[in-house]
Design an enzyme around this catalytic site. Structure first.
Site, PDB file in Angstrom:
ATOM      1  N   VAL A 285     -65.045  18.291   8.884  1.00  0.00           N
ATOM      2  CA  VAL A 285     -63.716  18.076   8.967  1.00  0.00           C
ATOM      3  C   VAL A 285     -63.528  16.363   9.056  1.00  0.00           C
ATOM      4  CG1 VAL A 285     -61.504  18.314  10.253  1.00  0.00           C
ATOM      5  CG2 VAL A 285     -63.350  20.082   9.907  1.00  0.00           C
TER       6      VAL A 285
ATOM      7  N   ASN B 219     -70.695  14.184  14.524  1.00  0.00           N
ATOM      8  CA  ASN B 219     -71.250  14.155  13.187  1.00  0.00           C
ATOM      9  C   ASN B 219     -70.405  13.271  12.311  1.00  0.00           C
ATOM     10  OD1 ASN B 219     -73.313  16.134  13.954  1.00  0.00           O
ATOM     11  ND2 ASN B 219     -71.594  17.658  13.747  1.00  0.00           N
TER      12      ASN B 219
ATOM     13  N   HIS C 102     -64.319  13.821  15.353  1.00  0.00           N
ATOM     14  CA  HIS C 102     -63.989  14.818  16.582  1.00  0.00           C
ATOM     15  C   HIS C 102     -65.357  14.886  17.216  1.00  0.00           C
ATOM     16  CE1 HIS C 102     -65.260  17.030  12.939  1.00  0.00           C
ATOM     17  NE2 HIS C 102     -66.173  17.457  13.546  1.00  0.00           N
TER      18      HIS C 102
HETATM   19  P1  AMP Z   1     -68.164  19.035  11.904  1.00  0.00           P
HETATM   20  O1  AMP Z   1     -69.535  19.977  11.363  1.00  0.00           O
HETATM   21  O2  AMP Z   1     -68.682  18.186  13.216  1.00  0.00           O
HETATM   22  O3  AMP Z   1     -67.405  18.500  11.289  1.00  0.00           O
HETATM   23  O4  AMP Z   1     -67.496  20.186  13.218  1.00  0.00           O
HETATM   24  C1  AMP Z   1     -66.397  20.882  12.369  1.00  0.00           C
HETATM   25  C2  AMP Z   1     -66.099  22.042  13.420  1.00  0.00           C
HETATM   26  O5  AMP Z   1     -64.625  22.302  13.438  1.00  0.00           O
HETATM   27  C3  AMP Z   1     -66.925  23.270  13.323  1.00  0.00           C
HETATM   28  O6  AMP Z   1     -67.728  23.628  14.662  1.00  0.00           O
HETATM   29  C4  AMP Z   1     -65.832  24.373  13.192  1.00  0.00           C
HETATM   30  O7  AMP Z   1     -66.448  25.667  13.448  1.00  0.00           O
HETATM   31  C5  AMP Z   1     -64.683  23.758  13.749  1.00  0.00           C
HETATM   32  N1  AMP Z   1     -63.453  24.514  13.036  1.00  0.00           N
HETATM   33  C6  AMP Z   1     -62.892  24.334  11.902  1.00  0.00           C
HETATM   34  N2  AMP Z   1     -61.761  24.702  11.797  1.00  0.00           N
HETATM   35  C7  AMP Z   1     -61.328  24.862  13.117  1.00  0.00           C
HETATM   36  C8  AMP Z   1     -60.095  25.713  13.543  1.00  0.00           C
HETATM   37  N3  AMP Z   1     -59.088  25.777  12.636  1.00  0.00           N
HETATM   38  N4  AMP Z   1     -59.923  25.312  14.977  1.00  0.00           N
HETATM   39  C9  AMP Z   1     -61.054  25.137  15.584  1.00  0.00           C
HETATM   40  N5  AMP Z   1     -62.183  24.609  15.273  1.00  0.00           N
HETATM   41  C10 AMP Z   1     -62.357  24.583  13.713  1.00  0.00           C
END
Ligand code: AMP
Length: 118
Positions: free
Chosen positions: A97, A88, A101
């Site tokens: 985030v 994303n 990723h």
């Molecule tokens: P995005 O929306 O592509 O930025 O995805 C961010 C992802 O990070 C989401 O699926 C969250 O559930 C995941 N996420 C956020 N914080 C953590 C964490 N501390 N450990 C593992 N996954 C996380």
């Protein structure tokens, strides 16, 4: 965007995560809110905020993300049936985030790629 994201702190081992793979270029850990039976995030160790900011110098890490995705898919038993890789980007892409990723999702049929507009 700040480089001090939660993912960078996971890469550095400063906060706990269910890390399933780590090497010199990338780290992979289970998503805290899994959307499928297998939901793993693969990140470059050196933070790149978004896919809109990738540079040629990031190619080794970005390429490694794919080979690690394949390896983890085999390890998790989802390679044969298939899986989905998602990156994303920024607001319209739904990125939460700001540390690039790749989502590795699988373990069930994942349905259409995009939800339809209401
Ligand atoms: P995005 O929306 O592509 O930025 O995805 C961010 C992802 O990070 C989401 O699926 C969250 O559930 C995941 N996420 C956020 N914080 C953590 C964490 N501390 N450990 C593992 N996954 C996380």
């Amino acid at each position: 965007m700040s480089e001090e994201t939660i993912f960078l702190r996971i890469v550095r081992g400063e906060i706990p995560a269910d890390i399933v793979y780590q090497d010199d270029l990338v780290t992979a850990f289970r998503d805290i809110q899994p959307q499928a039976p297998v939901h793993i995030l693969i990140v470059p160790n050196e933070p790149v905020p978004t896919a809109a900011e990738v540079e040629p110098s990031h190619e080794p890490a970005l390429g490694r993300m794919f080979t690690v995705a394949r390896r983890l898919a085999e390890q998790e038993g989802i390679a044969e049936d298939g899986f989905r890789l998602i990156v994303n980007c920024r607001e319209h892409g739904g990125q939460e985030v700001a540390h690039l990723h790749m989502h590795l999702l699988g373990g069930r049929p994942l349905g259409p790629m995009l939800s339809r507009r209401a």
